[in-house]
Write a protein that holds these residues in place. Structure first.
Motif, PDB file in Angstrom:
ATOM      1  N   VAL A  96       0.856  -1.181   0.000  1.00  0.00           N
ATOM      2  CA  VAL A  96       0.000   0.000   0.000  1.00  0.00           C
ATOM      3  C   VAL A  96       0.893   1.231   0.000  1.00  0.00           C
ATOM      4  O   VAL A  96       2.084   1.156   0.330  1.00  0.00           O
ATOM      5  N   THR A  97       0.351   2.367  -0.353  1.00  0.00           N
ATOM      6  CA  THR A  97       1.129   3.594  -0.350  1.00  0.00           C
ATOM      7  C   THR A  97       1.438   4.017   1.084  1.00  0.00           C
ATOM      8  O   THR A  97       0.781   3.558   2.032  1.00  0.00           O
ATOM      9  N   VAL A  98       2.406   4.895   1.243  1.00  0.00           N
ATOM     10  CA  VAL A  98       2.724   5.421   2.564  1.00  0.00           C
ATOM     11  C   VAL A  98       1.494   6.122   3.144  1.00  0.00           C
ATOM     12  O   VAL A  98       1.170   5.959   4.318  1.00  0.00           O
ATOM     13  N   GLN A  99       0.783   6.867   2.315  1.00  0.00           N
ATOM     14  CA  GLN A  99      -0.427   7.550   2.781  1.00  0.00           C
ATOM     15  C   GLN A  99      -1.486   6.547   3.232  1.00  0.00           C
ATOM     16  O   GLN A  99      -2.127   6.727   4.265  1.00  0.00           O
ATOM     17  N   GLY A 100      -1.648   5.459   2.469  1.00  0.00           N
ATOM     18  CA  GLY A 100      -2.615   4.428   2.848  1.00  0.00           C
ATOM     19  C   GLY A 100      -2.239   3.765   4.155  1.00  0.00           C
ATOM     20  O   GLY A 100      -3.089   3.525   5.016  1.00  0.00           O
ATOM     21  N   ALA A 101      -0.956   3.459   4.321  1.00  0.00           N
ATOM     22  CA  ALA A 101      -0.484   2.836   5.560  1.00  0.00           C
ATOM     23  C   ALA A 101      -0.680   3.781   6.749  1.00  0.00           C
ATOM     24  O   ALA A 101      -1.089   3.356   7.835  1.00  0.00           O
ATOM     25  N   THR A 102      -0.400   5.049   6.539  1.00  0.00           N
ATOM     26  CA  THR A 102      -0.588   6.042   7.598  1.00  0.00           C
ATOM     27  C   THR A 102      -2.060   6.140   7.993  1.00  0.00           C
ATOM     28  O   THR A 102      -2.387   6.226   9.183  1.00  0.00           O
ATOM     29  N   THR A 103      -2.929   6.110   7.007  1.00  0.00           N
ATOM     30  CA  THR A 103      -4.372   6.160   7.277  1.00  0.00           C
ATOM     31  C   THR A 103      -4.808   4.955   8.101  1.00  0.00           C
ATOM     32  O   THR A 103      -5.536   5.095   9.093  1.00  0.00           O
ATOM     33  N   MET A 104      -4.350   3.754   7.714  1.00  0.00           N
ATOM     34  CA  MET A 104      -4.737   2.547   8.458  1.00  0.00           C
ATOM     35  C   MET A 104      -4.184   2.574   9.876  1.00  0.00           C
ATOM     36  O   MET A 104      -4.875   2.189  10.824  1.00  0.00           O
ATOM     37  N   THR A 105      -2.949   3.033  10.038  1.00  0.00           N
ATOM     38  CA  THR A 105      -2.377   3.136  11.385  1.00  0.00           C
ATOM     39  C   THR A 105      -3.202   4.096  12.231  1.00  0.00           C
ATOM     40  O   THR A 105      -3.498   3.816  13.393  1.00  0.00           O
ATOM     41  N   GLY A 106      -3.580   5.211  11.644  1.00  0.00           N
ATOM     42  CA  GLY A 106      -4.417   6.178  12.356  1.00  0.00           C
ATOM     43  C   GLY A 106      -5.738   5.577  12.792  1.00  0.00           C
ATOM     44  O   GLY A 106      -6.218   5.829  13.907  1.00  0.00           O
ATOM     45  N   ARG A 107      -6.339   4.764  11.930  1.00  0.00           N
ATOM     46  CA  ARG A 107      -7.607   4.113  12.279  1.00  0.00           C
ATOM     47  C   ARG A 107      -7.425   3.138  13.441  1.00  0.00           C
ATOM     48  O   ARG A 107      -8.264   3.064  14.348  1.00  0.00           O
ATOM     49  N   ILE A 108      -6.330   2.370  13.409  1.00  0.00           N
ATOM     50  CA  ILE A 108      -6.048   1.428  14.495  1.00  0.00           C
ATOM     51  C   ILE A 108      -5.883   2.186  15.815  1.00  0.00           C
ATOM     52  O   ILE A 108      -6.457   1.817  16.840  1.00  0.00           O
ATOM     53  N   VAL A 109      -5.103   3.258  15.781  1.00  0.00           N
ATOM     54  CA  VAL A 109      -4.828   4.029  16.995  1.00  0.00           C
ATOM     55  C   VAL A 109      -6.101   4.702  17.509  1.00  0.00           C
ATOM     56  O   VAL A 109      -6.385   4.665  18.708  1.00  0.00           O
ATOM     57  N   GLN A 110      -6.883   5.303  16.622  1.00  0.00           N
ATOM     58  CA  GLN A 110      -8.120   5.972  17.044  1.00  0.00           C
ATOM     59  C   GLN A 110      -9.119   4.992  17.654  1.00  0.00           C
ATOM     60  O   GLN A 110      -9.758   5.288  18.646  1.00  0.00           O
ATOM     61  N   ASP A 138     -11.057  -6.353  17.120  1.00  0.00           N
ATOM     62  CA  ASP A 138     -11.790  -6.444  15.863  1.00  0.00           C
ATOM     63  C   ASP A 138     -11.163  -5.412  14.927  1.00  0.00           C
ATOM     64  O   ASP A 138     -11.337  -4.206  15.124  1.00  0.00           O
ATOM     65  N   LEU A 139     -10.425  -5.875  13.939  1.00  0.00           N
ATOM     66  CA  LEU A 139      -9.737  -4.973  13.011  1.00  0.00           C
ATOM     67  C   LEU A 139     -10.482  -4.830  11.685  1.00  0.00           C
ATOM     68  O   LEU A 139      -9.951  -4.270  10.737  1.00  0.00           O
ATOM     69  N   SER A 140     -11.710  -5.310  11.643  1.00  0.00           N
ATOM     70  CA  SER A 140     -12.484  -5.171  10.407  1.00  0.00           C
ATOM     71  C   SER A 140     -12.850  -3.704  10.200  1.00  0.00           C
ATOM     72  O   SER A 140     -12.967  -2.936  11.149  1.00  0.00           O
ATOM     73  N   GLY A 141     -12.984  -3.318   8.947  1.00  0.00           N
ATOM     74  CA  GLY A 141     -13.379  -1.956   8.621  1.00  0.00           C
ATOM     75  C   GLY A 141     -12.256  -0.945   8.642  1.00  0.00           C
ATOM     76  O   GLY A 141     -12.488   0.243   8.437  1.00  0.00           O
ATOM     77  N   ILE A 142     -11.036  -1.388   8.885  1.00  0.00           N
ATOM     78  CA  ILE A 142      -9.884  -0.482   8.924  1.00  0.00           C
ATOM     79  C   ILE A 142      -9.236  -0.363   7.554  1.00  0.00           C
ATOM     80  O   ILE A 142      -8.576   0.612   7.252  1.00  0.00           O
ATOM     81  N   GLY A 143      -9.458  -1.376   6.712  1.00  0.00           N
ATOM     82  CA  GLY A 143      -8.847  -1.374   5.383  1.00  0.00           C
ATOM     83  C   GLY A 143      -7.788  -2.450   5.225  1.00  0.00           C
ATOM     84  O   GLY A 143      -7.083  -2.497   4.220  1.00  0.00           O
ATOM     85  N   LEU A 144      -7.661  -3.312   6.223  1.00  0.00           N
ATOM     86  CA  LEU A 144      -6.689  -4.396   6.187  1.00  0.00           C
ATOM     87  C   LEU A 144      -7.302  -5.634   5.534  1.00  0.00           C
ATOM     88  O   LEU A 144      -8.489  -5.903   5.711  1.00  0.00           O
ATOM     89  N   THR A 145      -6.469  -6.379   4.829  1.00  0.00           N
ATOM     90  CA  THR A 145      -6.931  -7.650   4.280  1.00  0.00           C
ATOM     91  C   THR A 145      -7.082  -8.659   5.422  1.00  0.00           C
ATOM     92  O   THR A 145      -6.526  -8.477   6.508  1.00  0.00           O
ATOM     93  N   THR A 146      -7.809  -9.726   5.154  1.00  0.00           N
ATOM     94  CA  THR A 146      -7.983 -10.786   6.152  1.00  0.00           C
ATOM     95  C   THR A 146      -6.635 -11.364   6.558  1.00  0.00           C
ATOM     96  O   THR A 146      -6.393 -11.625   7.749  1.00  0.00           O
ATOM     97  N   ALA A 147      -5.740 -11.548   5.589  1.00  0.00           N
ATOM     98  CA  ALA A 147      -4.413 -12.097   5.887  1.00  0.00           C
ATOM     99  C   ALA A 147      -3.624 -11.167   6.806  1.00  0.00           C
ATOM    100  O   ALA A 147      -2.950 -11.626   7.740  1.00  0.00           O
TER     101      ALA A 147
END
Length: 174
Positions: A96-110, A138-147
């Protein structure tokens, strides 16, 4: 960034000194008993204990590294405050792009991080969630694949059980 050291939560700001070859550390901690540990960890984070001449001497033996050393003398490899956080970021940031990874990390933290009392003039609001929290999250809805969800959860289980240590005190031979 927000930090936790020996179960004490706080935040730090590190910035270059004006017109000096130095870094300035500002720490916001509930007490000063962990300040020396924080300072040492920041020194490690920025690889400040390395001897640039010794590094250049060793790496300069390689033609590829020698060119790089001449182009950027004193270059350091930055570290990470928390090995577990870095490992989670590595898993969730694949393909994923750096921006995409940053967005997902932000979602996890929030969603899963504890609220922070940050340094003034920052937008820091939460601490990165612990391995214990992510092991059951529950990490669903963050944008992560099942794997990736499975990988993060398994990593968190190994770290929270103590079977895997990703801190600087870890034994590299284990």
């Amino acid at each position: 960034r927000t930090i936790e050291i020996d179960k004490v939560a706080g935040s730090i700001r590190v910035r270059p000194a004006t017109d000096k070859n130095e870094l300035l550390l500002e720490a916001d901690l509930p007490d000063t008993t962990k300040l020396m540990k924080v300072a040492e960890r920041v020194r490690s984070l920025f690889d400040l204990t390395a001897d640039p001449q010794e590094v250049a001497s060793l790496l300069g033996r390689s033609e590829i590294f020698n060119r790089t050393l001449h182009q950027w003398p004193g270059l350091r490899v930055p570290g990470a405050w928390d090995g577990f956080e870095l490992a989670v970021r590595a898993i969730q940031g694949q393909k994923v792009t750096v921006q995409g990874a940053t967005t997902m990390t932000g979602r996890i933290v929030q969603r899963l991080g504890n609220a922070a009392s940050p340094l003034q003039d920052t937008e820091l609001t939460h601490y990165f969630p612990s391995a214990e929290v992510l092991a059951k999250a529950d990490l669903s809805g963050i944008g992560l694949t099942t794997a990736r969800i499975t990988s993060i959860r398994r990593l968190a289980q190994l770290v929270s059980s103590g079977e895997l240590r990703l801190d600087e005190a870890a034994d590299p031979t284990r």
